[in-house]
Write an enzyme that holds these catalytic residues in place. Sequence first.
Site, short mmCIF file in Angstrom:
data_model
loop_
_atom_site.label_atom_id
_atom_site.label_comp_id
_atom_site.label_asym_id
_atom_site.label_seq_id
_atom_site.Cartn_x
_atom_site.Cartn_y
_atom_site.Cartn_z
N TYR A 47 0.84 -1.19 0.00
CA TYR A 47 0.00 0.00 0.00
C TYR A 47 0.87 1.25 0.00
O TYR A 47 0.56 2.24 -0.66
CB TYR A 47 -0.93 -0.01 1.22
CG TYR A 47 -2.01 -1.06 1.13
CD1 TYR A 47 -3.15 -0.85 0.39
CD2 TYR A 47 -1.85 -2.29 1.79
CE1 TYR A 47 -4.14 -1.82 0.30
CE2 TYR A 47 -2.83 -3.27 1.70
CZ TYR A 47 -3.97 -3.03 0.96
OH TYR A 47 -4.94 -4.01 0.86
N ASN A 67 -12.39 -1.95 -5.45
CA ASN A 67 -12.17 -2.44 -6.81
C ASN A 67 -13.32 -3.37 -7.21
O ASN A 67 -13.52 -4.41 -6.59
CB ASN A 67 -10.83 -3.19 -6.87
CG ASN A 67 -10.65 -3.97 -8.15
OD1 ASN A 67 -11.20 -3.63 -9.19
ND2 ASN A 67 -9.85 -5.03 -8.07
N CYS A 121 -6.12 -6.65 -7.20
CA CYS A 121 -5.95 -6.02 -5.90
C CYS A 121 -5.42 -6.99 -4.85
O CYS A 121 -4.90 -6.56 -3.81
CB CYS A 121 -7.24 -5.36 -5.42
SG CYS A 121 -8.69 -6.43 -5.45
N HIS A 122 -5.51 -8.30 -5.10
CA HIS A 122 -4.98 -9.28 -4.15
C HIS A 122 -3.45 -9.23 -4.09
O HIS A 122 -2.86 -9.78 -3.16
CB HIS A 122 -5.45 -10.69 -4.52
CG HIS A 122 -4.99 -11.16 -5.87
ND1 HIS A 122 -5.63 -10.81 -7.04
CD2 HIS A 122 -3.94 -11.95 -6.23
CE1 HIS A 122 -5.01 -11.37 -8.07
NE2 HIS A 122 -3.98 -12.07 -7.60
N GLU A 136 -0.56 -18.15 -7.64
CA GLU A 136 0.40 -17.48 -8.52
C GLU A 136 1.86 -17.76 -8.12
O GLU A 136 2.78 -17.21 -8.70
CB GLU A 136 0.14 -15.97 -8.51
CG GLU A 136 -1.21 -15.60 -9.09
CD GLU A 136 -1.48 -14.10 -9.07
OE1 GLU A 136 -0.53 -13.32 -8.84
OE2 GLU A 136 -2.64 -13.70 -9.29
#
Length: 204
Positions: A103, A131, A139-140, A166
């Site tokens: 952030y 979002n 956004c994750h 991922e």
Amino acid sequence: MMQYYSRLYPSPIGMLRLVGSETALAAVGFPDGKYQPDWANFNLIASPCPVLKQTAEWLDRYFAGAEPGDTPPLAPLPQVASPFRQLIWSLLTEIPYGGSTTYGALAAQAACRLGRSKMSAQAIGGAVGHNPIPILIPCHRVLGANGALTGYAGGLERKRFLLELEGWQIQGKKQSEFQSRFRFSFMIHKFFIKKHGKSGAPML
């Protein structure tokens, strides 16, 4: 009232609602996520739509563990898309598959784009949290200070699942029953895709 098309997509992290126009994807909704629009206020049509078909195919590749490539055209719901939020969502799309940011770093990027000396991480968190197209606008991939897993409208268990899918290794966290169900669902999903070659998600 703008007309949108809608379908459900059965994913390893729950049934997702895909909403889009004839030209772009507008929203992906978690069944129990925060900040969900009141869909009763939208003119949703249960009818085939090429954009939603493209989205389902993109999600098939993603949840099969592959880098899914370019997203379908995206146009977040205008009801929630202020200029500031659109800027932050645009920055989110620059985070690569398997990558991440914080952030604080996102706040520094936004401040630079807006010609400001600084910007609060809290303001960034509000935009990230609202979002309307999670997963495709990733956004994750935004983490807290020192890589802490924090803040996700779909819940931290889903955020963890997506990051691990991922390739992220998140240390020191005991696998919960919720995560176990995700993984079982994921295996079933991969089997279905392998056997049928498509998601088979029903229209709504």
